[in-house]
Design an enzyme around this catalytic site. Structure first.
Site, PDB file in Angstrom:
ATOM      1  CE  LYS A 197      -0.387   0.914   1.029  1.00  0.00           C
ATOM      2  NZ  LYS A 197       0.647   0.375  -0.051  1.00  0.00           N
ATOM      3  CG  ASP A 199       5.276  -2.788  -0.920  1.00  0.00           C
ATOM      4  OD1 ASP A 199       4.617  -2.949   0.172  1.00  0.00           O
ATOM      5  OD2 ASP A 199       5.856  -3.775  -1.781  1.00  0.00           O
ATOM      6  N   GLY A 201       2.504  -4.638   4.328  1.00  0.00           N
ATOM      7  CA  GLY A 201       3.645  -4.604   5.407  1.00  0.00           C
ATOM      8  C   GLY A 201       3.818  -2.917   5.488  1.00  0.00           C
ATOM      9  CG  HIS A 202       1.143  -0.651   5.729  1.00  0.00           C
ATOM     10  ND1 HIS A 202      -0.355  -0.071   5.833  1.00  0.00           N
ATOM     11  CD2 HIS A 202       0.982  -1.331   4.367  1.00  0.00           C
ATOM     12  CE1 HIS A 202      -1.054  -0.625   4.700  1.00  0.00           C
ATOM     13  NE2 HIS A 202      -0.217  -1.169   3.716  1.00  0.00           N
ATOM     14  NE  ARG A 221       8.879  -3.745  -1.620  1.00  0.00           N
ATOM     15  CZ  ARG A 221       8.853  -2.830  -0.529  1.00  0.00           C
ATOM     16  NH1 ARG A 221       9.459  -1.789  -0.681  1.00  0.00           N
ATOM     17  NH2 ARG A 221       8.203  -3.151   0.435  1.00  0.00           N
ATOM     18  CD  GLN A 241      -3.036  -5.501  -0.020  1.00  0.00           C
ATOM     19  OE1 GLN A 241      -4.339  -5.487   0.242  1.00  0.00           O
ATOM     20  NE2 GLN A 241      -2.205  -5.725   0.870  1.00  0.00           N
ATOM     21  N   GLY A 276      12.599  10.630   2.762  1.00  0.00           N
ATOM     22  CA  GLY A 276      13.288   9.725   3.652  1.00  0.00           C
ATOM     23  C   GLY A 276      12.161   8.927   4.151  1.00  0.00           C
TER      24      GLY A 276
HETATM   25  P1  GDP Z   1       3.678   0.712   2.167  1.00  0.00           P
HETATM   26  O1  GDP Z   1       3.397  -0.852   2.083  1.00  0.00           O
HETATM   27  O2  GDP Z   1       3.069   1.346   1.341  1.00  0.00           O
HETATM   28  O3  GDP Z   1       3.247   1.359   3.609  1.00  0.00           O
HETATM   29  O4  GDP Z   1       5.371   0.808   1.950  1.00  0.00           O
HETATM   30  P2  GDP Z   1       6.296  -0.295   2.810  1.00  0.00           P
HETATM   31  O5  GDP Z   1       6.459   0.081   3.831  1.00  0.00           O
HETATM   32  O6  GDP Z   1       5.991  -1.508   2.321  1.00  0.00           O
HETATM   33  O7  GDP Z   1       7.602   0.283   1.699  1.00  0.00           O
HETATM   34  C1  GDP Z   1       8.040   1.516   1.735  1.00  0.00           C
HETATM   35  C2  GDP Z   1       9.540   1.393   2.265  1.00  0.00           C
HETATM   36  O8  GDP Z   1      10.190   2.725   1.707  1.00  0.00           O
HETATM   37  C3  GDP Z   1       9.660   1.295   3.589  1.00  0.00           C
HETATM   38  O9  GDP Z   1      10.974   0.490   4.126  1.00  0.00           O
HETATM   39  C4  GDP Z   1       9.661   2.736   4.297  1.00  0.00           C
HETATM   40  O10 GDP Z   1      10.543   2.713   5.438  1.00  0.00           O
HETATM   41  C5  GDP Z   1      10.493   3.189   3.013  1.00  0.00           C
HETATM   42  N1  GDP Z   1      10.069   4.900   2.917  1.00  0.00           N
HETATM   43  C6  GDP Z   1       9.014   5.507   2.727  1.00  0.00           C
HETATM   44  N2  GDP Z   1       8.998   6.694   2.364  1.00  0.00           N
HETATM   45  C7  GDP Z   1      10.435   6.638   1.931  1.00  0.00           C
HETATM   46  C8  GDP Z   1      11.003   7.931   1.550  1.00  0.00           C
HETATM   47  O11 GDP Z   1      10.576   8.915   0.998  1.00  0.00           O
HETATM   48  N3  GDP Z   1      12.437   7.664   1.062  1.00  0.00           N
HETATM   49  C9  GDP Z   1      12.812   6.678   1.423  1.00  0.00           C
HETATM   50  N4  GDP Z   1      14.286   6.420   1.180  1.00  0.00           N
HETATM   51  N5  GDP Z   1      12.189   5.518   2.038  1.00  0.00           N
HETATM   52  C10 GDP Z   1      10.931   5.603   2.225  1.00  0.00           C
HETATM   53  P1  IMO Z   2       1.418  -3.283   0.776  1.00  0.00           P
HETATM   54  O1  IMO Z   2       0.098  -2.891   1.705  1.00  0.00           O
HETATM   55  C1  IMO Z   2       3.012  -4.864  -2.219  1.00  0.00           C
HETATM   56  C2  IMO Z   2       1.171  -8.910  -3.886  1.00  0.00           C
HETATM   57  C3  IMO Z   2       1.707  -9.945  -3.705  1.00  0.00           C
HETATM   58  C4  IMO Z   2       1.338 -10.825  -4.997  1.00  0.00           C
HETATM   59  C5  IMO Z   2      -0.127 -10.577  -5.218  1.00  0.00           C
HETATM   60  C6  IMO Z   2      -1.037 -11.276  -4.419  1.00  0.00           C
HETATM   61  O2  IMO Z   2       2.360  -3.477   1.745  1.00  0.00           O
HETATM   62  O3  IMO Z   2       1.430  -2.142  -0.279  1.00  0.00           O
HETATM   63  P2  IMO Z   2      -1.942 -11.946  -1.853  1.00  0.00           P
HETATM   64  O4  IMO Z   2      -0.693 -12.283  -0.606  1.00  0.00           O
HETATM   65  O5  IMO Z   2      -2.712 -10.816  -1.673  1.00  0.00           O
HETATM   66  O6  IMO Z   2      -2.438 -13.223  -2.593  1.00  0.00           O
HETATM   67  O7  IMO Z   2      -0.593 -11.561  -3.272  1.00  0.00           O
HETATM   68  O8  IMO Z   2      -0.143  -8.924  -4.262  1.00  0.00           O
HETATM   69  N1  IMO Z   2       0.750  -7.970  -2.581  1.00  0.00           N
HETATM   70  C7  IMO Z   2       1.571  -6.766  -2.544  1.00  0.00           C
HETATM   71  N2  IMO Z   2       2.406  -6.204  -3.179  1.00  0.00           N
HETATM   72  N3  IMO Z   2       2.494  -4.447  -1.217  1.00  0.00           N
HETATM   73  C8  IMO Z   2       1.532  -5.240  -0.578  1.00  0.00           C
HETATM   74  O9  IMO Z   2       1.004  -4.799   0.286  1.00  0.00           O
HETATM   75  C9  IMO Z   2       0.920  -6.437  -1.040  1.00  0.00           C
HETATM   76  N4  IMO Z   2      -0.099  -7.217  -0.803  1.00  0.00           N
HETATM   77  C10 IMO Z   2      -0.136  -7.945  -1.604  1.00  0.00           C
HETATM   78  O10 IMO Z   2       3.257  -9.742  -3.895  1.00  0.00           O
HETATM   79  O11 IMO Z   2       1.905 -10.422  -6.180  1.00  0.00           O
HETATM   80 MG    MG Z   3       4.359  -2.798   2.117  1.00  0.00          MG
END
Ligand code: GDP
Ligand code: IMO
Ligand code: MG
Length: 420
Positions: free
Chosen positions: A16, A13, A40-41, A303, A222, A411
């Site tokens: 990416k 998270d 979840g991207h 989180r 991840q 952002g």
């Molecule tokens: P990923 O799994 O690495 O793709 O990240 P996620 O999408 O799960 O979580 C990142 C969260 O932060 C999402 O809700 C994005 O929209 C948000 N986000 C990404 N970059 C920024 C940033 O620079 N600032 C803020 N405030 N939010 C961001």
């Molecule tokens: P992205 O790509 C954050 C965490 C789960 C759990 C552990 C194992 O969005 O960054 P699993 O479902 O793989 O058996 O879970 O890894 N986890 C993540 N945490 N971002 C993710 O993906 C994750 N994918 C798995 O919360 O602790």
């Molecule tokens: Mg994510």
């Protein structure tokens, strides 16, 4: 051209999805190499907010080719939902998404086993997303799995039934009641959806693209601290999330890799169980969660939040051979008077900057305090215009890690990105 790899350096998270979307115009091909719908991207542009789980984050750019590589585990049910959601946004993914025949399928019973196994672990549960990731990778390494290519076989149904029966036997050891029909809902429709896509031998394709000088970006899921080998085991996911995973998960040689872009959030978060040395279980942690909207993109779980951890970051940089850093969510720190960063750990009274084998309770982070900038940076476009206090924080990270920060994200929107 060689392949650039973009991956998370923390517990996932890191942003990416957003950054891959921003970088996609500079690439011909975006390829996911591991993980599955546990990811979840999120992307934001033109007031559209979207979360992708298995589909690469380049999908909104119509000129890009997107590949789901062999290292990914694919749940047909989730995949169909993703494809349908894209259609609602006017995106026909069949036009520019290819799927490796070697990617493994997540069966409904993999999800059941995931849930049963977590329930049985009680307090020691991993905090899995319950998407069936662990059981699917177990079947892959146990040589029992089903692959995307199998859906084209006449024996598909037979293989499916055989594996489901095996799973039902495994499930007998758990005290877990379930209705298989409920878990199967949407799964077979998903198989039909997958059939609408080009199923490819992506290892040939990617290597041909390399020869044709196409620009390729490998998108990790991840983060390094969730890696099966180098993460905080056993509180990890079941794939190699590190740079080497891009070689396994796409079928490319290590010598084909050029840049390794490591994404790091300006603070740390973790969802699920497991050690987290800089976690703040107090009002500051809550403020970080509130400011950063730190709730899981896949599960909606809150989180856990804490300060940036340089010890863990240096470890991740070493394991991945990171050549450049991308610092995200810096704007979340705008309101803090002071910002802290762990430079070392105190382990049994000894100071170290090496990540210990066991990240148990005995670790005490040693913090360095930075003056907050206390201003809204979310509309700044040029690095030069960032507040001096933030530049001090950025330069400290660069000098400690020896890696330049090339992109600053201020952002969630595509536009809120400063490329140096
Ligand atoms: P990923 O799994 O690495 O793709 O990240 P996620 O999408 O799960 O979580 C990142 C969260 O932060 C999402 O809700 C994005 O929209 C948000 N986000 C990404 N970059 C920024 C940033 O620079 N600032 C803020 N405030 N939010 C961001
Ligand atoms: P992205 O790509 C954050 C965490 C789960 C759990 C552990 C194992 O969005 O960054 P699993 O479902 O793989 O058996 O879970 O890894 N986890 C993540 N945490 N971002 C993710 O993906 C994750 N994918 C798995 O919360 O602790
Ligand atoms: Mg994510």
């Amino acid at each position: 051209m060689k392949v650039d790899v973009l991956l998370g350096l923390q517990w996932g998270d890191e942003g990416k999805g957003k950054v891959v979307d921003v970088l996609t115009p500079g690439y011909d091909v975006i390829a996911r190499f591991q993980g599955g719908p546990n990811a979840g991207h999120s992307l934001e542009f033109n007031n559209i907010k979207h979360v992708l789980h298995t589909i690469p984050s380049g999908i909104f750019h119509r000129n890009s080719i997107n590949i789901i590589g062999n290292g990914v585990v694919l749940d047909p049910m989730v995949f169909k939902k993703e494809v349908d959601k894209l259609v609602q946004l006017g995106v026909d993914a069949t036009a520019n998404l290819l799927i490796s025949k070697r990617a493994h399928l997540i069966l409904p019973t993999h999800r059941v086993i995931d849930a049963a196994s977590e329930a049985a672990k009680g307090k020691t549960k991993i905090g899995s997303t319950l998407k069936g990731i662990g059981p699917t990778y177990m079947d892959k390494t146990g040589r029992n799995g089903m692959r995307v290519g199998d859906i084209l076989s006449e024996k598909f149904e037979e293989k499916y039934k055989f594996l489901v029966e095996k799973h039902m036997n495994i499930l007998k050891q758990y005290d877990y009641s379930f209705n298989l029909k409920e878990f199967e809902e949407g799964w077979f429709e998903g198989i039909e959806t997958i059939k609408k896509f080009k199923l490819v031998e992506s290892e040939f394709l990617v290597n041909d693209y390399i020869k044709q000088n196409k620009r390729i970006l490998a998108e990790g899921a991840q983060g390094t601290l969730l890696d099966i080998d180098f993460g905080t085991y056993p509180f990890v996911t079941s794939s190699n999330t590190i740079c080497a995973g891009a070689c396994n998960g796409l079928g490319i040689a290590p010598s084909s890799i050029d840049k390794v872009m490591g994404i790091v959030k300006a603070y740390c978060t973790r969802v699920g169980s497991g050690p987290f040395p800089t976690e703040l279980e107090n009002a500051t942690g809550e403020l970080l969660r509130k400011q950063g909207h730190e709730f899981g993109s896949t599960t909606g779980r809150p989180r856990r939040c804490g300060w940036l951890d340089l010890v863990a970051l240096k470890y991740a940089i070493m394991i991945n051979g990171v050549t450049e850093l991308i610092l995200t969510k810096i704007d979340v720190l705008d309101i803090f008077d002071s910002i802290y960063l762990a430079t070392h750990y105190k382990v049994n009274g000894k100071i170290t900057d090496r990540l210990p084998y066991d990240l148990g309770e005995k670790i005490e982070p040693v913090y360095k305090e930075f003056k907050g900038w206390k201003q809204d940076i979310s509309k700044i476009k040029d690095f030069q215009d960032l507040p001096d206090e933030l530049k001090v924080y950025i330069r400290f990270i660069e000098s400690e890690t020896g890696v330049p920060i090339k992109i600053c994200s201020v952002g969630p929107d595509r536009e809120q990105t400063i490329i140096r």
